[in-house]
Design an enzyme around this catalytic site. Structure first.
Site, PDB file in Angstrom:
ATOM      1  N   GLU A 143      26.275  -0.361  42.852  1.00  0.00           N
ATOM      2  CA  GLU A 143      25.675   0.506  43.876  1.00  0.00           C
ATOM      3  C   GLU A 143      26.424   0.305  45.183  1.00  0.00           C
ATOM      4  O   GLU A 143      26.735  -0.834  45.561  1.00  0.00           O
ATOM      5  CB  GLU A 143      24.189   0.174  44.134  1.00  0.00           C
ATOM      6  CG  GLU A 143      23.249   0.591  43.054  1.00  0.00           C
ATOM      7  CD  GLU A 143      21.788   0.266  43.391  1.00  0.00           C
ATOM      8  OE1 GLU A 143      21.435   0.205  44.589  1.00  0.00           O
ATOM      9  OE2 GLU A 143      21.013   0.052  42.448  1.00  0.00           O
ATOM     10  N   TYR A 151      25.485  -3.101  50.270  1.00  0.00           N
ATOM     11  CA  TYR A 151      25.153  -2.104  51.287  1.00  0.00           C
ATOM     12  C   TYR A 151      25.537  -2.502  52.712  1.00  0.00           C
ATOM     13  O   TYR A 151      25.942  -1.663  53.495  1.00  0.00           O
ATOM     14  CB  TYR A 151      23.646  -1.790  51.257  1.00  0.00           C
ATOM     15  CG  TYR A 151      23.269  -0.951  50.060  1.00  0.00           C
ATOM     16  CD1 TYR A 151      23.426   0.434  50.091  1.00  0.00           C
ATOM     17  CD2 TYR A 151      22.805  -1.542  48.896  1.00  0.00           C
ATOM     18  CE1 TYR A 151      23.106   1.209  48.991  1.00  0.00           C
ATOM     19  CE2 TYR A 151      22.484  -0.768  47.787  1.00  0.00           C
ATOM     20  CZ  TYR A 151      22.640   0.604  47.830  1.00  0.00           C
ATOM     21  OH  TYR A 151      22.334   1.366  46.737  1.00  0.00           O
ATOM     22  N   ASN A 190      25.547  -4.787  43.851  1.00  0.00           N
ATOM     23  CA  ASN A 190      25.057  -3.722  44.739  1.00  0.00           C
ATOM     24  C   ASN A 190      25.298  -4.183  46.163  1.00  0.00           C
ATOM     25  O   ASN A 190      24.742  -5.194  46.598  1.00  0.00           O
ATOM     26  CB  ASN A 190      23.558  -3.489  44.529  1.00  0.00           C
ATOM     27  CG  ASN A 190      23.223  -3.030  43.116  1.00  0.00           C
ATOM     28  OD1 ASN A 190      24.108  -2.737  42.314  1.00  0.00           O
ATOM     29  ND2 ASN A 190      21.942  -2.951  42.800  1.00  0.00           N
ATOM     30  N   GLU A 218      18.652  -6.149  40.507  1.00  0.00           N
ATOM     31  CA  GLU A 218      18.276  -6.857  41.729  1.00  0.00           C
ATOM     32  C   GLU A 218      17.046  -7.758  41.600  1.00  0.00           C
ATOM     33  O   GLU A 218      15.997  -7.511  42.220  1.00  0.00           O
ATOM     34  CB  GLU A 218      18.058  -5.848  42.871  1.00  0.00           C
ATOM     35  CG  GLU A 218      19.300  -5.017  43.181  1.00  0.00           C
ATOM     36  CD  GLU A 218      19.150  -4.114  44.400  1.00  0.00           C
ATOM     37  OE1 GLU A 218      18.027  -3.966  44.907  1.00  0.00           O
ATOM     38  OE2 GLU A 218      20.164  -3.565  44.847  1.00  0.00           O
ATOM     39  N   ARG A 243      25.431   5.498  35.828  1.00  0.00           N
ATOM     40  CA  ARG A 243      24.470   4.405  35.684  1.00  0.00           C
ATOM     41  C   ARG A 243      23.067   4.968  35.902  1.00  0.00           C
ATOM     42  O   ARG A 243      22.765   5.486  36.969  1.00  0.00           O
ATOM     43  CB  ARG A 243      24.774   3.307  36.711  1.00  0.00           C
ATOM     44  CG  ARG A 243      23.740   2.225  36.709  1.00  0.00           C
ATOM     45  CD  ARG A 243      24.015   1.099  37.703  1.00  0.00           C
ATOM     46  NE  ARG A 243      22.870   0.213  37.623  1.00  0.00           N
ATOM     47  CZ  ARG A 243      22.221  -0.301  38.657  1.00  0.00           C
ATOM     48  NH1 ARG A 243      22.632  -0.084  39.890  1.00  0.00           N
ATOM     49  NH2 ARG A 243      21.160  -1.049  38.463  1.00  0.00           N
ATOM     50  N   HIS A 258      14.747  -1.215  36.136  1.00  0.00           N
ATOM     51  CA  HIS A 258      14.915  -0.886  37.545  1.00  0.00           C
ATOM     52  C   HIS A 258      13.510  -0.708  38.128  1.00  0.00           C
ATOM     53  O   HIS A 258      13.143   0.356  38.616  1.00  0.00           O
ATOM     54  CB  HIS A 258      15.800   0.350  37.720  1.00  0.00           C
ATOM     55  CG  HIS A 258      16.495   0.437  39.059  1.00  0.00           C
ATOM     56  ND1 HIS A 258      17.851   0.633  39.184  1.00  0.00           N
ATOM     57  CD2 HIS A 258      16.021   0.351  40.323  1.00  0.00           C
ATOM     58  CE1 HIS A 258      18.179   0.679  40.480  1.00  0.00           C
ATOM     59  NE2 HIS A 258      17.076   0.515  41.186  1.00  0.00           N
TER      60      HIS A 258
HETATM   61  C1  FCB Z   1      18.820  -0.690  46.066  1.00  0.00           C
HETATM   62  C2  FCB Z   1      18.088  -0.158  44.848  1.00  0.00           C
HETATM   63  C3  FCB Z   1      18.228   1.333  44.657  1.00  0.00           C
HETATM   64  C4  FCB Z   1      18.156   2.080  45.968  1.00  0.00           C
HETATM   65  C5  FCB Z   1      19.087   1.475  46.983  1.00  0.00           C
HETATM   66  C6  FCB Z   1      19.104   2.191  48.295  1.00  0.00           C
HETATM   67  O1  FCB Z   1      18.252  -1.898  46.448  1.00  0.00           O
HETATM   68  O2  FCB Z   1      18.548  -0.801  43.693  1.00  0.00           O
HETATM   69  O3  FCB Z   1      17.237   1.728  43.746  1.00  0.00           O
HETATM   70  O4  FCB Z   1      16.856   2.134  46.396  1.00  0.00           O
HETATM   71  O5  FCB Z   1      18.756   0.142  47.190  1.00  0.00           O
END
Ligand code: FCB
Length: 459
Positions: free
Chosen positions: A360, A304, A302, A175, A86, A130
């Site tokens: 992500e 985290y 995405n 995002e 990607r 992006h």
């Molecule tokens: C996300 C972004 C990516 C990167 C990660 C850590 O929010 O999409 O570009 O910065 O965080």
């Protein structure tokens, strides 16, 4: 490597055949070549060059120099046994001022990259936006203006026309929540504005841009296009069972998630969030919501971390978010793999996008190049192992998850954090631009080659 090797033992795969194993990057974070071959200025060029905006005073002018070194990056993907990549296209490389004359040499770069990937059997996932809006469009209102949505559709058309015979998978926006909140409410990302009243119009212009781009790509792309967008979804939990804390969690989920997903999948903005963000009624014109809800083929997620929330005042319209606890990455984000399963299940249940990809997932740690020439990152190996197990759990629970992209292929420019955060499967030695696979990269290569069979659950 020791940890990665120990972690890899044989076992049956719980991942469907054809599951995509990938890594992700974004143009401004890796390409460099900020003004090469006719590329125009983006809002990130402007922002990173504004004193005080980037933690370590750096810019993406050179970054990982991927504009020149993309072949090495494709080699790296092959070495990682990955089946998908990607990456994003820099809009101002294709249209220096955002609209008008297409810059053929900018598109040539992506054309070569796509061919290079396909030669290695790696499926390209192309993100159109992006975050690097052409500065010339920002000067005319940027995402505060719905005209930008029209310009984005023209850009999508130009890219689709050039790459659409070979690229099947398209992500319109990355995002929208981060763009609207960090770019326009908190001012922590480009263009660095901070006005609560901007969230609603910026969101609306972004979602219109998405809808128009879906239609443009469907019209242009000759390969059977699969189109979606990537949303960032956090596992939001209430700090207690008290009714007001549960309500606070619901509010934050509304501001961060339902605000985007409801219009996309249900054709309506949630009433509670409209009220909180004081969305003016005349913002929405006839046909807008139908356009935004144009059916797509997949949802990119995405993921985290999690946040815990309680009743009380937080940033802007948000309730109070508690400080992160437990194991943290150098971003200060809690490591919380269970949240990936929970988020995937919730999205499937509430919005049924048909197919989901983790577009992500990854972690930043303070990696160093060791004397033995390797990069030992046991925390990231463990992070990956646990998050891949969480993805497997989501699949077992019936979520149609079709791929997993690690953020990121290599250490790169982490927006306002500059080069202070290393997220890569490969270590970037910025002095020489050498990429060195970390232990986590070796681990992922084994997992990917066995379609996840050699994924060990115990820590
Ligand atoms: C996300 C972004 C990516 C990167 C990660 C850590 O929010 O999409 O570009 O910065 O965080």
């Amino acid at each position: 490597m020791a940890d990665g090797r120990q972690a890899a033992v044989a076992g049956a795969s719980d991942f469907p055949s054809g599951f995509l194993w990938g890594a992700a990057t974004a143009a401004y974070q890796i390409e460099g070549a900020a003004a090469t071959d006719g590329k125009g200025e983006s809002i990130w060029d402007r922002y990173s060059h504004t004193p005080g905006r980037i933690e370590d005073g750096t810019t993406g002018d050179v970054a990982c120099d991927s504009y020149a070194r993309w072949r090495e990056d494709v080699d790296l993907l092959a070495q990682l046994n990955l089946t998908a990549y990607r990456f994003s296209i820099a809009w101002p490389r294709v249209l220096a001022t955002g609209r008008g004359q297409v810059n053929a040499s900018g598109l040539d770069y992506y054309d070569r990259l796509v061919d290079g990937l396909l030669e290695r059997g790696i499926t390209p996932f192309v993100t159109l936006y992006h975050w690097d809006l052409p500065q010339a469009l920002e000067d005319r209102g940027g995402w505060q203006s719905r005209d930008t949505a029209g310009a984005f559709a023209d850009y999508a058309r130009a890219v689709g026309r050039r790459l659409g015979d070979r690229v099947r998978h398209w992500i319109t926006l990355n995002e929208p929540h981060i763009i609207a909140y960090e770019g326009y409410l908190y001012g922590t990302k480009a263009p660095g504005l901070s006005h609560a009243a901007l969230v609603a119009p910026v969101t609306h212009a972004l979602l219109l841009a998405h809808g128009l781009a879906v239609q443009a790509l469907r019209a242009e792309a000759r390969a059977a296009a699969r189109i979606g967008l990537a949303v960032n979804v956090t596992a939001i939990e209430s700090a207690s069972d008290r009714e007001e804390d549960v309500e606070a969690a619901r509010t934050l989920d509304g501001l961060w998630h339902r605000w985007y997903l409801d219009p996309l999948y249900r054709g309506t903005y949630p009433a509670d969030v409209r009220a909180l963000l004081a969305m003016p009624d005349d913002l929405i014109r006839a046909g807008d919501l139908e356009l935004i809800a144009t059916p797509t083929d997949f949802l990119g997620v995405n993921y985290y971390t999690r946040v815990r929330v309680r009743a009380g005042h937080g940033r802007g319209p948000e309730p109070e978010v508690l400080p992160a606890e437990g194991q943290l990455t150098t971003m200060g984000w809690e490591v919380y793999p269970e949240g990936l399963t929970a988020v995937a299940r919730r999205l499937h249940q509430d919005y049924a996008p048909g197919t989901l990809y983790m577009t992500e997932s990854g972690a930043a740690y303070a990696d160093t190049l060791a004397e033995d020439g390797a990069v030992h990152d046991p925390d990231r190996v463990r992070y990956l192992r646990r998050h891949l197990a969480a993805a497997r759990d989501a699949i077992a629970a019936g979520v149609p998850l079709a791929g997993y992209f690690v953020w990121s292929l290599m250490d790169n420019f982490e927006w306002q954090r500059g080069y202070t955060q290393r997220f890569g499967l490969a270590y970037t030695d910025y002095a020489t631009q050498r990429r060195i696979l970390k232990d986590s990269g070796h681990y992922l290569a084994e997992v990917a080659s066995a379609n996840g069979a050699r994924l060990v659950m115990e820590d």
